[in-house]
Design an enzyme around this catalytic site. Structure first.
Site, PDB file in Angstrom:
ATOM      1  NE  ARG A 167       9.208  -5.308   9.762  1.00  0.00           N
ATOM      2  CZ  ARG A 167       8.104  -6.003   9.515  1.00  0.00           C
ATOM      3  NH1 ARG A 167       7.247  -6.211  10.473  1.00  0.00           N
ATOM      4  NH2 ARG A 167       7.851  -6.486   8.323  1.00  0.00           N
ATOM      5  CE  LYS A 175     -10.780  -5.126   4.355  1.00  0.00           C
ATOM      6  NZ  LYS A 175     -10.468  -6.044   3.260  1.00  0.00           N
ATOM      7  CB  VAL A 180      -0.990   0.001   1.192  1.00  0.00           C
ATOM      8  CG1 VAL A 180      -1.919   1.210   1.122  1.00  0.00           C
ATOM      9  CG2 VAL A 180      -1.816  -1.279   1.199  1.00  0.00           C
ATOM     10  CE  LYS A 209      -6.450  -4.974   6.046  1.00  0.00           C
ATOM     11  NZ  LYS A 209      -6.796  -5.610   4.819  1.00  0.00           N
TER      12      LYS A 209
HETATM   13  N1  HSE Z   1      -6.164  -8.535   2.240  1.00  0.00           N
HETATM   14  C1  HSE Z   1      -7.186  -7.586   1.952  1.00  0.00           C
HETATM   15  C2  HSE Z   1      -8.176  -8.205   0.986  1.00  0.00           C
HETATM   16  C3  HSE Z   1      -6.555  -6.353   1.373  1.00  0.00           C
HETATM   17  O1  HSE Z   1      -7.847  -9.216   0.379  1.00  0.00           O
HETATM   18  O2  HSE Z   1      -9.273  -7.688   0.843  1.00  0.00           O
HETATM   19  C4  HSE Z   1      -7.486  -5.177   1.292  1.00  0.00           C
HETATM   20  O3  HSE Z   1      -7.953  -4.793   2.551  1.00  0.00           O
END
Ligand code: HSE
Length: 325
Positions: free
Chosen positions: A39, A197, A15, A97
């Site tokens: 990191r 989410k 991201v 999230k």
């Molecule tokens: N791992 C998450 C998904 C990435 O596959 O939706 C997006 O939040």
């Protein structure tokens, strides 16, 4: 000309790089990446013109930095960075999230306690502007139900199994290689990622912090090739469906693989795409769909937050409380 705001960026993975690439195309924005905290500072990476450090305080305690953008995987460290930054009076954008879904109680306090703004569009639905929509447009309406596909990886896996007869393992490896799946893909396939989410959407739709312990999540691992074939012969598909609604005054959330028919708005949402359908009392059902995972789509949601932040926007949920009817 507006003064350039200085950004301290945490994380330069899927991201983070998506945000960086998007930002290069938004030269009109009055914001520039001043420092990046990673990191492993020794790793070869793109962004040669950027200043990299492995010391979080170089960003958090730098009075020149106005905005912190947190795009790391570690939810515990993320929470600490976000809280410190808000306390220091810096505005914050996050895509985490897990951290947000698990910490909504504290985040609710932060929204009211600190003057600094905290936005997190990229935490839900990848590039789909759903947090903004639920917080703004739908918060003033009575939301009856939110139903959708909120995990790109599990949708991608089930689509490849259904359309191309891939094995579960093959599809998961590919979802990881494409940057859709989490470092710990158990969160994706178990339905826990979608639960985080949903809890964020519930908070903005209903003005209540739902208890994650009351969520029910079912893994897509139990969806066999045989079940998928059976669904296909009936003209149906199995999809990872996330639902949240108010039942008897309580928020009820479920995430589970479900059979969907061609007349369902989620039937044609395939691969890593997500879709969210918001049902309201007055204005009916509204569905938004788009890329739910991946570097550039998720990075574009971070850019949208940055634009909102620069225009002085903050979430409505921090300004008014709506009680569950
Ligand atoms: N791992 C998450 C998904 C990435 O596959 O939706 C997006 O939040």
């Amino acid at each position: 000309m507006n003064e350039q705001k200085k950004i301290g960026l945490f994380g330069f993975g899927t991201v983070g790089q998506g945000f960086y690439e998007n930002l290069k195309k938004h030269t009109h924005l009055s914001a520039v990446i001043a420092k990046v905290c990673v990191r492993r500072i020794d790793l070869p990476r793109i962004g040669h013109e950027l200043y990299f450090t492995d010391n979080p305080d170089e960003l958090l305690l730098d009075p020149e930095i106005d905005i912190i953008i947190e795009l790391i995987d570690d939810a515990v460290a993320a929470k600490q960075y976000v809280h410190t930054a808000l306390r220091e009076g810096k505005s914050v954008i996050s895509a985490n999230k897990k951290m947000i879904g698990e910490s909504l109680k504290e985040i609710d306090e932060w929204h009211t306690r600190y003057d600094a703004t905290f936005l997190y569009e990229a935490a839900v639905g990848g590039g789909i502007p759903i947090v903004h929509a639920v917080d703004g447009f739908f918060r003033d309406q009575e939301v009856l139900k939110i139903r959708g596909i909120l995990n790109g990886s599990s949708n991608y896996i089930l689509t490849q199994m259904q359309q191309n007869q891939w094995s579960f393992e093959q599809a998961l490896i590919d979802a990881q290689a494409k940057g859709f799946a989490e470092q710990n893909p158990t969160l994706d396939i178990s339905g826990v990622d979608a639960s985080y989410k949903l809890s964020i959407l519930a908070y903005h739709a209903f003005g209540e912090v739902p208890s994650l312990s009351s969520f029910s999540a079912e893994s897509i691992e139990n969806v066999t090739k045989e079940l998928i074939k059976k669904a296909k012969t009936k003209g149906k598909k199995i999809k990872p469906i996330a639902t949240i609604e108010i039942v008897d005054g309580k928020i009820v959330c479920t995430v589970k693989p479900q059979l969907v028919s061609p007349n369902d708005e989620l039937f044609s949402v395939d691969f890593e795409n997500n879709a969210i359908s918001v049902e309201t009392l007055i204005s009916g059902k509204h569905t938004a769909a788009g890329k739910g995972a991946g570097s550039l789509p998720t990075g574009s949601a971070v850019i949208e937050d940055l634009k909102r932040l620069l225009s002085g926007y903050s979430y409505q949920v921090s300004k008014s409380k709506k009680t569950v009817a």
